[in-house]
Design a protein around this motif. Structure first.
Motif, PDB file in Angstrom:
ATOM      1  N   ALA A 175      -6.136   3.407   0.507  1.00  0.00           N
ATOM      2  CA  ALA A 175      -5.565   2.122   0.893  1.00  0.00           C
ATOM      3  C   ALA A 175      -6.708   1.229   1.432  1.00  0.00           C
ATOM      4  N   LEU A 210       0.797  -1.060  -0.233  1.00  0.00           N
ATOM      5  CA  LEU A 210      -0.045   0.139   0.117  1.00  0.00           C
ATOM      6  C   LEU A 210       0.921   1.152   0.148  1.00  0.00           C
ATOM      7  N   LEU A 251      -1.121   4.553   7.811  1.00  0.00           N
ATOM      8  CA  LEU A 251      -2.014   3.392   7.100  1.00  0.00           C
ATOM      9  C   LEU A 251      -2.023   2.356   8.163  1.00  0.00           C
TER      10      LEU A 251
END
Length: 183
Positions: free
Chosen positions: A98, A90, A134
């Protein structure tokens, strides 16, 4: 477990990615200017002008989204072209992007009876102030689906997700314990 994860992208993919992110950023700036001018026009009772500026702002938003999507496809394709389907890189994606790619891959894994997924989220070195965005977002998504999610497996910057198992979130406790203050 000593597996190395490669984060290298081809120069052309990286250049394409940066070009589209830059164009998207420029469109965002134009959008913001249009919306600001629209507000000024509205407050000055120039309704028709306000509406036109607002419409222009919306057009810039649409272009920004298109450029961002092109950037996503360029970097995502490059980062994942030689990876097995139970591995997902990602890098270069914004959180929302993502999450969409991850949900899509989870669906693929379920349909093809793949029992685990290694999600490469990175360490957050390129995030604002070096704070990973993330990793916690994807970990929250795994918690939502009640998948087992093991951080830093097979290496730092990865999440190892097992499907069909209850989540082991004991690693989160260490995050909270380190912030506790004894009164």
């Amino acid at each position: 477990m000593g597996q190395q994860v490669s984060y290298v992208t081809s120069e052309s993919a990286e250049t394409t990615y940066q070009k589209y992110r830059k164009l998207a950023s420029e469109e965002a700036q134009l959008r913001n200017e249009c919306f600001a001018q629209s507000q000024i026009a509205y407050k000055s009772r120039r309704g028709k002008e306000a509406k036109e500026l607002s419409q222009k702002g919306k057009e810039h938003t649409k272009k920004m989204e298109q450029y961002n999507m092109k950037a996503v496809e360029a970097i995502f394709e490059e980062n994942n072209k030689n990876r097995p389907m139970n591995e997902l890189d990602l890098h270069g994606l914004y959180v929302k992007e993502a999450l969409l790619k991850t949900e899509s891959r989870i669906q693929y894994c379920k349909e093809h009876k793949i029992d685990h997924l290694v999600i490469i989220v990175g360490r957050g070195k390129h995030s604002l102030n070096g704070v990973a965005k993330l990793k916690p977002a994807i970990a929250d998504l795994m918690e939502k689906y009640q998948f087992s999610c093991i951080p830093n497996k097979p290496t730092v910057g990865c999440l190892y997700v097992e499907f069909g198992h209850k989540p082991d979130l004991s690693w989160l406790e260490s995050l909270f314990e380190s912030k506790c203050v004894i009164c």
